[in-house]
Design a protein around this motif. Structure first.
Motif, mmCIF file in Angstrom:
data_model
loop_
_atom_site.group_PDB
_atom_site.id
_atom_site.type_symbol
_atom_site.label_atom_id
_atom_site.label_comp_id
_atom_site.label_asym_id
_atom_site.label_seq_id
_atom_site.Cartn_x
_atom_site.Cartn_y
_atom_site.Cartn_z
ATOM 1 N N LYS A 3 0.864 -1.176 0.000
ATOM 2 C CA LYS A 3 0.000 0.000 0.000
ATOM 3 C C LYS A 3 0.903 1.229 0.000
ATOM 4 C CE LYS A 3 -3.438 -2.517 2.631
ATOM 5 N NZ LYS A 3 -4.768 -2.331 2.144
ATOM 6 N N VAL A 4 0.652 2.142 -0.923
ATOM 7 C CA VAL A 4 1.500 3.316 -1.076
ATOM 8 C C VAL A 4 0.624 4.562 -1.096
ATOM 9 C CG1 VAL A 4 3.168 4.483 -2.565
ATOM 10 C CG2 VAL A 4 3.166 1.981 -2.429
ATOM 11 N N GLY A 5 1.062 5.587 -0.374
ATOM 12 C CA GLY A 5 0.333 6.846 -0.374
ATOM 13 C C GLY A 5 1.235 7.991 0.024
ATOM 14 N N GLU A 6 0.837 9.186 -0.404
ATOM 15 C CA GLU A 6 1.640 10.381 -0.141
ATOM 16 C C GLU A 6 0.743 11.500 0.362
ATOM 17 O OE1 GLU A 6 3.161 11.214 -4.039
ATOM 18 O OE2 GLU A 6 4.842 9.823 -3.772
ATOM 19 N N HIS A 7 1.406 12.470 0.986
ATOM 20 C CA HIS A 7 0.723 13.702 1.389
ATOM 21 C C HIS A 7 1.704 14.848 1.257
ATOM 22 C CE1 HIS A 7 -1.551 16.666 3.570
ATOM 23 N NE2 HIS A 7 -0.622 16.750 4.504
ATOM 24 N N LYS A 8 1.277 15.905 0.583
ATOM 25 C CA LYS A 8 2.100 17.106 0.449
ATOM 26 C C LYS A 8 1.778 18.020 1.631
ATOM 27 C CE LYS A 8 4.811 20.035 -1.678
ATOM 28 N NZ LYS A 8 6.204 19.999 -1.313
ATOM 29 N N ALA A 9 2.692 18.056 2.575
ATOM 30 C CA ALA A 9 2.544 18.912 3.747
ATOM 31 C C ALA A 9 2.925 20.340 3.363
ATOM 32 C CB ALA A 9 3.428 18.404 4.882
ATOM 33 N N ARG A 10 2.854 21.232 4.322
ATOM 34 C CA ARG A 10 3.163 22.643 4.065
ATOM 35 C C ARG A 10 4.546 22.809 3.441
ATOM 36 N NH1 ARG A 10 3.586 26.810 8.872
ATOM 37 N NH2 ARG A 10 4.569 28.490 7.741
ATOM 38 N N LYS A 11 5.523 22.079 3.947
ATOM 39 C CA LYS A 11 6.894 22.176 3.428
ATOM 40 C C LYS A 11 7.499 20.783 3.291
ATOM 41 C CE LYS A 11 7.908 26.651 3.359
ATOM 42 N NZ LYS A 11 8.550 27.403 2.357
ATOM 43 N N GLY A 12 6.929 19.969 2.443
ATOM 44 C CA GLY A 12 7.533 18.669 2.205
ATOM 45 C C GLY A 12 6.515 17.597 1.895
ATOM 46 N N LEU A 13 6.976 16.592 1.202
ATOM 47 C CA LEU A 13 6.161 15.447 0.847
ATOM 48 C C LEU A 13 6.465 14.302 1.807
ATOM 49 C CD1 LEU A 13 4.321 14.243 -1.516
ATOM 50 C CD2 LEU A 13 6.451 13.166 -2.264
ATOM 51 N N ILE A 14 5.424 13.633 2.283
ATOM 52 C CA ILE A 14 5.580 12.460 3.139
ATOM 53 C C ILE A 14 4.982 11.273 2.385
ATOM 54 C CG2 ILE A 14 5.014 11.372 5.344
ATOM 55 C CD1 ILE A 14 4.617 14.251 6.454
ATOM 56 N N ARG A 15 5.762 10.204 2.248
ATOM 57 C CA ARG A 15 5.329 9.011 1.500
ATOM 58 C C ARG A 15 5.409 7.788 2.417
ATOM 59 N NH1 ARG A 15 5.425 7.025 -3.980
ATOM 60 N NH2 ARG A 15 6.042 4.834 -4.036
ATOM 61 N N PHE A 16 4.334 7.024 2.449
ATOM 62 C CA PHE A 16 4.279 5.763 3.189
ATOM 63 C C PHE A 16 4.229 4.610 2.203
ATOM 64 C CE2 PHE A 16 3.323 8.057 6.970
ATOM 65 C CZ PHE A 16 3.374 7.178 8.039
ATOM 66 N N GLU A 17 5.022 3.571 2.463
ATOM 67 C CA GLU A 17 4.933 2.299 1.749
ATOM 68 C C GLU A 17 4.768 1.234 2.825
ATOM 69 O OE1 GLU A 17 7.933 1.551 -1.262
ATOM 70 O OE2 GLU A 17 8.405 3.699 -1.241
ATOM 71 N N ILE A 18 3.661 0.525 2.762
ATOM 72 C CA ILE A 18 3.345 -0.471 3.779
ATOM 73 C C ILE A 18 3.137 -1.817 3.108
ATOM 74 C CG2 ILE A 18 1.722 -1.139 5.601
ATOM 75 C CD1 ILE A 18 0.926 1.906 5.664
ATOM 76 N N ASP A 19 3.879 -2.816 3.546
ATOM 77 C CA ASP A 19 3.630 -4.182 3.101
ATOM 78 C C ASP A 19 2.736 -4.828 4.150
ATOM 79 O OD1 ASP A 19 5.073 -4.218 0.692
ATOM 80 O OD2 ASP A 19 6.951 -4.477 1.777
ATOM 81 N N GLU A 20 1.520 -5.122 3.724
ATOM 82 C CA GLU A 20 0.494 -5.633 4.627
ATOM 83 C C GLU A 20 0.212 -7.100 4.330
ATOM 84 O OE1 GLU A 20 -3.712 -6.769 5.197
ATOM 85 O OE2 GLU A 20 -3.015 -5.959 3.309
ATOM 86 N N GLU A 21 0.057 -7.867 5.384
ATOM 87 C CA GLU A 21 -0.284 -9.276 5.254
ATOM 88 C C GLU A 21 -1.288 -9.631 6.340
ATOM 89 O OE1 GLU A 21 1.971 -13.459 6.017
ATOM 90 O OE2 GLU A 21 3.098 -11.935 4.929
#
Length: 97
Positions: A3-21
């Motif tokens: 599962k991959v998702g991002e969020h553009k914060a006020r000063k920067g991008l935060i990206r999560f990559e989660i391997d779920e089982e």
């Protein structure tokens, strides 16, 4: 399932990559172009999320920042991390590793 998702914060991008089982976060990778000090805090947050139920990751982020984090995050907030997490959980990108 990855599962991959991002969020553009006020000063920067935060990206999560989660391997779920089976509803458990087996591995978590947080990246982006945000600033956090100490830098090791990102790795510590990742480790604190691994092995937890997907449904409890948001609470685990809150817990981490309330209990374990003593540092600085200019222009980003705990809420920014939670939004990136939610986007990853909704994104369900099927990149089988």
């Amino acid at each position: 399932m990855r599962k991959v998702g991002e969020h553009k914060a006020r000063k920067g991008l935060i990206r999560f990559e989660i391997d779920e089982e089976r509803g458990i976060a087996r591995s978590v990778k947080i990246s982006g172009d945000f600033f956090i000090y100490p830098e090791e805090a990102v790795e510590e947050l990742e480790k604190s999320l691994e092995g937890r139920e997907i449904s409890k990751l948001e609470d685990a982020i809150d817990e981490f920042f309330k209990v374990n984090f003593e540092g600085e995050m200019p222009y980003i907030t705990v809420e920014d991390f939670k939004i990136a997490l939610k986007n990853a959980l909704r994104g369900e990108k099927n990149d089988e590793a």
